[in-house]
Design an enzyme around this catalytic site. Structure first.
Site, short mmCIF file in Angstrom:
data_model
loop_
_atom_site.label_atom_id
_atom_site.label_comp_id
_atom_site.label_asym_id
_atom_site.label_seq_id
_atom_site.Cartn_x
_atom_site.Cartn_y
_atom_site.Cartn_z
CD GLU A 22 -2.96 -1.18 2.34
OE1 GLU A 22 -2.74 -0.43 3.21
OE2 GLU A 22 -3.83 -2.34 2.55
CD GLU A 78 -4.45 -7.99 1.55
OE1 GLU A 78 -5.40 -7.24 2.12
OE2 GLU A 78 -3.06 -7.44 1.36
#
Length: 387
Positions: free
Chosen positions: A185, A293
């Site tokens: 991220e 994910e």
């Protein structure tokens, strides 16, 4: 006696335009409304086995899930594991030099005992990282330093801490884990330059990313695969910022093997086509792609409502059809997608029960009783669905 899916489409007009909504009544073959009455738990096909000709199927796991009924779910249905929290920096090294390996080791042992592959998540992140990483020698936040000389000293200190941490972790697990999320991220389109304005970035610019990949390769050798992981990689703006970053790093010889696409989506958005477009774009750089994910919220992002224990059948059906669409597309692109990993295995323990608000969510393939949902059958045996 089998029960089946019936669909009824109603056209709904809104001030913003026309959209099609499925008013669906699902009677499937699992759980209370979705199982063939004659089907026992032992007769449920293995999810991993169903995709053996395409890619490994993984799921995030916590140390406490390695025993009991939920452990059996992992053993039967997945052949890849990733630690949901136990391998994040705050879990492994809460304070500098104080490593806590027990929870991570427990997951590694469970995977080895059951012949499962492992992914590592994650070496570098702006969350769940001890604040001590970015404190100077006097214990003050490095980001608050204004003196140029001291800022340079802090930059070197932070990068040295990062290298030391990575070396310790990778040397411990490199023989057991071959797929690594190195950084997580790092892109934020709303921040200057599109880079997340984390302490890492404020102190080192993008250098921490380069250092992290090089240190991981040095410690782990050429046998491990290194990934840059992020969410909303389907979004064209974010995707293109990430693409340019990765392209520039590759041109500098930074050892990046692939991109991890988190794929936290919902039953309405984003279009599957956008997910595939992003995968193909990064494959064009010669990179591998992993869905890292995956889950599918039953609520749109701006919806803060709560179905509680009464999730409408048509919502579960929308989810099933959308999972089917996604997996059909992923199977068609199996040459550039090396694994699909769910962020959990049962709705009972999904992180989305507490994010973005506390409520009942149902984003995974198995319900709170660990039984397969319509979405499971939609990707494992679509013949269980009937128009």
């Amino acid at each position: 006696m089998n029960k089946f899916l019936n669909k009824k489409w109603s056209l709904i007009l809104t001030m913003g335009g026309i959209f099609l909504m499925a008013t669906l009544s699902l009677i499937f073959a699992t759980g209370k409304k979705a199982f063939n009455d004659q089907t026992s738990a032992e007769d449920i096909p293995s999810l991993a086995e169903a995709f053996r000709d395409y890619f490994p199927i993984g799921a995030a796991i916590e140390p406490g899930y390695t025993t009991g009924q939920i452990a059996e779910l992992y053993k039967k249905h997945v052949n890849m594991l990733v630690a949901e929290n136990a391998m994040k920096p705050a879990s492994l090294q809460p304070t500098e030099g104080n490593f806590q390996w027990a929870d991570a080791d427990r997951i590694v042992q469970f995977a080895k005992e059951n012949g499962m592959e492992l992914r590592f998540h994650t070496l570098v992140w702006h969350n769940q990282t001890p604040t001590g990483f970015s404190l100077d020698k006097e214990g003050k936040p490095m980001v608050e330093e204004t003196d140029p000389q001291k800022r340079e000293e802090n930059r070197k200190l932070l990068l040295q801490r990062l290298e030391n941490y990575i070396r310790a972790v990778v040397l411990r697990y490199k023989d057991d884990i071959k797929s690594w999320d190195v950084v997580n991220e790092v892109i934020e389109p709303n921040d200057p330059g599109g880079m997340r304005n984390s302490p890492w970035y404020q102190i080192t610019g993008t250098e921490y990313i380069e250092v992290a990949f090089r240190a991981t390769r040095e410690a782990g050798g050429s046998d491990i695969k290194l990934y840059i992981n992020d969410y909303n990689t389907d979004d064209p703006v974010k995707r293109d910022i990430l693409y340019e970053l990765v392209k520039n790093l590759l041109e500098k010889g930074v050892p990046i093997d692939g991109v991890g696409h988190q794929t936290h989506i919902d039953i309405y958005n984003p279009p599957v086509e956008r997910i595939i477009e992003s995968i193909k774009k990064f494959a064009g750089l010669g990179l591998d792609n992993i869905i890292t994910e995956l889950d599918m919220s039953i609520y749109s992002w701006n919806d803060r409502s709560d179905y509680g224990d009464s999730i409408p059948d048509y919502i579960l059906t929308l989810q099933a059809k959308r999972y089917q669409e996604l997996f059909d597309a992923l199977k068609e692109n199996k040459d550039i997608v090396s694994a699909v990993v769910f962020w959990g295995i049962s709705d009972k323990y999904s992180w989305l029960n507490g994010f973005p608000v506390k409520r009942t969510n149902a984003p995974l393939l198995f319900d709170r009783n660990f039984m397969p949902k319509p979405a499971f059958w939609a990707i494992v045996d679509p013949s269980r669905l009937r128009e």
